[in-house]
Design a protein around this motif. Structure first.
Motif, PDB file in Angstrom:
ATOM      1  N   PRO A  10       0.803  -1.217   0.000  1.00 49.71           N
ATOM      2  CA  PRO A  10       0.000   0.000   0.000  1.00 49.71           C
ATOM      3  C   PRO A  10       0.842   1.276   0.000  1.00 49.71           C
ATOM      4  CG  PRO A  10       0.074  -0.942   2.195  1.00 49.71           C
ATOM      5  CD  PRO A  10       0.785  -1.906   1.302  1.00 49.71           C
ATOM      6  N   ARG A 128       1.632  -2.069  -7.263  1.00 47.22           N
ATOM      7  CA  ARG A 128       0.490  -2.684  -6.569  1.00 47.22           C
ATOM      8  C   ARG A 128       0.185  -4.074  -7.111  1.00 47.22           C
ATOM      9  NH1 ARG A 128       1.488   1.708  -5.049  1.00 47.22           N
ATOM     10  NH2 ARG A 128       0.198   3.225  -3.954  1.00 47.22           N
ATOM     11  N   THR A 145       4.318  -3.980   3.804  1.00 46.01           N
ATOM     12  CA  THR A 145       3.235  -3.183   4.370  1.00 46.01           C
ATOM     13  C   THR A 145       3.655  -2.591   5.707  1.00 46.01           C
ATOM     14  OG1 THR A 145       0.867  -3.185   4.836  1.00 46.01           O
ATOM     15  CG2 THR A 145       2.080  -5.142   5.519  1.00 46.01           C
ATOM     16  N   VAL A 148      -1.577   1.624   9.213  1.00 52.30           N
ATOM     17  CA  VAL A 148      -2.006   2.932   8.698  1.00 52.30           C
ATOM     18  C   VAL A 148      -1.392   4.053   9.535  1.00 52.30           C
ATOM     19  CG1 VAL A 148      -3.986   4.472   8.370  1.00 52.30           C
ATOM     20  CG2 VAL A 148      -4.172   2.079   7.717  1.00 52.30           C
ATOM     21  N   GLU A 176      -6.141   5.893   4.124  1.00 46.95           N
ATOM     22  CA  GLU A 176      -7.212   4.885   4.222  1.00 46.95           C
ATOM     23  C   GLU A 176      -8.045   4.841   2.943  1.00 46.95           C
ATOM     24  OE1 GLU A 176      -7.917   4.763   9.048  1.00 46.95           O
ATOM     25  OE2 GLU A 176      -8.974   6.237   7.833  1.00 46.95           O
ATOM     26  N   ASP A 179      -5.932   3.247   0.184  1.00 46.82           N
ATOM     27  CA  ASP A 179      -5.849   1.788   0.392  1.00 46.82           C
ATOM     28  C   ASP A 179      -7.123   1.129  -0.111  1.00 46.82           C
ATOM     29  OD1 ASP A 179      -3.450   2.066   1.672  1.00 46.82           O
ATOM     30  OD2 ASP A 179      -4.131   1.394   3.646  1.00 46.82           O
TER      31      ASP A 179
END
Ligand code: DC
Length: 221
Positions: A10, A128, A145, A148, A176, A179
């Motif tokens: 992400p 991605r 990763t 957040v 967010e 993502d």
């Protein structure tokens, strides 16, 4: 045959920082595919085309020429003959890239460009859908990763260091949203490839992450 390393994950997980350092260590070429989506997004922003207008985007796709060059190991992105490497880093361009990367016309345009680069050179490519779609046969795949809140704090710090005023909660919300869009789009959504190694950098230093990924790559060589 070239050796390909795919790093997916992400926004804000540190892919580009890490991939650049791993590339240096392994003497590979670093390819940042997000920059290509950003270059398309910049073109669309400059043309005043809405992110929701898929038809208009498909109509102008043929006018977009993207070239990837490397100078001193660093990637440059050229859009229709102009170096846009710095301009594409703006937040607005990143958000536009996330919104417009959902369209098949955009993804198809970049697919062959990305595969061609990896076919003839040892590369570490970040994005991605590299491990799942672009380079399904990559010899090493990493899903990088971080939580957040860790990613938001890192971005906040980065912007503060550049003297850009920003709000941590807003950055968190942006991450967010991004993502969600990247993971839920119909074509090539962000997800961990079955054969990818998961690396969570939340509680790791940059050096530790680089070391871990170099180790994974050396195991596969
Ligand atoms: O990695 P980045 O933040 O520079 O990427 C910008 C956007 O481009 C990201 O939100 C989604 C899109 N992207 C993509 O769809 N596929 C990739 N391989 C790389 C980026």
């Amino acid at each position: 045959m070239s050796f390909n390393v795919a790093i997916d994950g992400p926004a804000g997980a540190g892919k580009s920082t890490i991939a650049k350092l791993v590339a240096k260590e392994l003497n590979f070429i670093y390819v940042d595919t997000g920059a290509m989506y950003r270059a398309i997004a910049l073109f669309l922003l400059n043309k005043g085309i809405s992110k929701d207008d898929e038809k208009a985007i498909a109509d102008v796709c043929g006018e977009i020429d993207i070239e990837i060059k490397h100078a001193d190991g660093l990637q440059q992105v050229w859009l229709n003959g102009q170096d846009v490497s710095a301009e594409i880093r703006r937040e607005a361009v990143g958000n536009m890239a996330s919104a417009t990367s959902v369209y098949s016309c955009v993804r198809e345009k970049l697919l062959s460009l990305q595969r061609d680069i990896a076919a003839t050179q040892d590369v570490i490519m970040d994005g991605r859908d590299i491990g799942t779609c672009i380079l399904p046969n990559a010899q090493a795949k990493i899903y990088l990763t971080a939580s957040v809140s860790t990613r938001a704090k890192r971005r906040y710090q980065e912007l503060c260091e550049k003297g850009v005023s920003c709000d941590l909660e807003e950055i968190k919300k942006d991450i967010e949203d991004r993502d969600y869009r990247d993971m839920h789009r119909e074509i090539s959504p962000l997800k961990q490839a079955e054969d990818a190694v998961l690396v969570d950098s939340s509680d790791m230093t940059i050096e530790q992450v680089v070391e871990r990924i170099v180790e994974i790559c050396r195991e596969k060589k």
